[in-house]
Scaffold this motif. Sequence first.
Motif, PDB file in Angstrom:
ATOM      1  N   TRP A 190       1.330   8.572  -3.264  1.00  0.00           N
ATOM      2  CA  TRP A 190       1.470   8.490  -1.724  1.00  0.00           C
ATOM      3  C   TRP A 190       0.836   9.703  -1.536  1.00  0.00           C
ATOM      4  CZ3 TRP A 190       3.280  12.546   1.220  1.00  0.00           C
ATOM      5  CH2 TRP A 190       3.001  12.180   2.846  1.00  0.00           C
TER       6      TRP A 190
ATOM      7  N   ASP B 280      -1.320   8.919   4.041  1.00  0.00           N
ATOM      8  CA  ASP B 280      -1.131   7.444   3.834  1.00  0.00           C
ATOM      9  C   ASP B 280      -0.214   6.699   4.457  1.00  0.00           C
ATOM     10  OD1 ASP B 280      -3.156   7.142   1.934  1.00  0.00           O
ATOM     11  OD2 ASP B 280      -2.041   7.817   0.297  1.00  0.00           O
TER      12      ASP B 280
ATOM     13  N   GLU C  30       0.632  -0.809   0.054  1.00  0.00           N
ATOM     14  CA  GLU C  30      -0.232   0.530   0.379  1.00  0.00           C
ATOM     15  C   GLU C  30       1.015   0.936   0.017  1.00  0.00           C
ATOM     16  OE1 GLU C  30      -2.594  -0.630   3.548  1.00  0.00           O
ATOM     17  OE2 GLU C  30      -3.097  -2.622   2.655  1.00  0.00           O
ATOM     18  N   PRO C  31       0.302   2.612  -0.769  1.00  0.00           N
ATOM     19  CA  PRO C  31      -0.461   2.904  -1.487  1.00  0.00           C
ATOM     20  C   PRO C  31      -0.954   1.203  -2.426  1.00  0.00           C
ATOM     21  CG  PRO C  31       0.277   4.416  -1.332  1.00  0.00           C
ATOM     22  CD  PRO C  31       1.393   3.375  -0.463  1.00  0.00           C
ATOM     23  N   ARG C  32      -1.586   0.332  -2.958  1.00  0.00           N
ATOM     24  CA  ARG C  32      -1.684  -0.024  -4.255  1.00  0.00           C
ATOM     25  C   ARG C  32      -1.351   1.037  -6.243  1.00  0.00           C
ATOM     26  NH1 ARG C  32      -3.390  -4.732  -2.955  1.00  0.00           N
ATOM     27  NH2 ARG C  32      -4.755  -4.942  -1.094  1.00  0.00           N
TER      28      ARG C  32
END
Length: 190
Positions: free
Chosen positions: A54, A58, A48-50
């Motif tokens: 960013w 996050d 993540e983030p996928r």
Amino acid sequence: ALDAAPRGEVDLRVVAKCGDVDAKFTESAEVRGRVDRVAPRAFGGLREPRDGVWFVGDAVTVHFDEPLDCTLPHTFAYTASTKAAPTGAEPAPPVVDVTADVRAVCDGRALAFDIAPALLAVGARLSERDVVIKVRGVRDVAGNAGDDVDLAVRTASSIDAARLSVAMEVNLRRRAVARGVGAAADARSE
């Protein structure tokens, strides 16, 4: 020796014989344990983030296939660096060590890295930057060392951040209206 023990669940017992040939054996109580020689592996698809972008708030996260050694101080090491996103202009932007501005959180089967928002700010607006976090020495609870992990994200541009802000405001307003909260305030503001 445990080196010869098969992998998986085992029952251990200590047997001792003290004295001469006619001495009796003494046995300890049986203890159940697990022999684990498998290193933790990072799930490539569970990062993540996928999308690799960013946003402030996050965490950059990587998930593993088994519980990690999360004792403090951490048994793993990490470095973080950043540079402006390439624009095609020469020379290439300099790489800056920002490890002090990134905080690691080990939680069971995941490592998350919180990036200080001020690190990436230019004035009051986020700039597009590439951030690389290199993790070394990750161990599972049995002490097996895992592979090195490199995580890379690009910070959202100020345009992307503005779009996200608007989308969040719209979603929050929709939720409030759906709950019946804020409907009177919306009517008063029109």
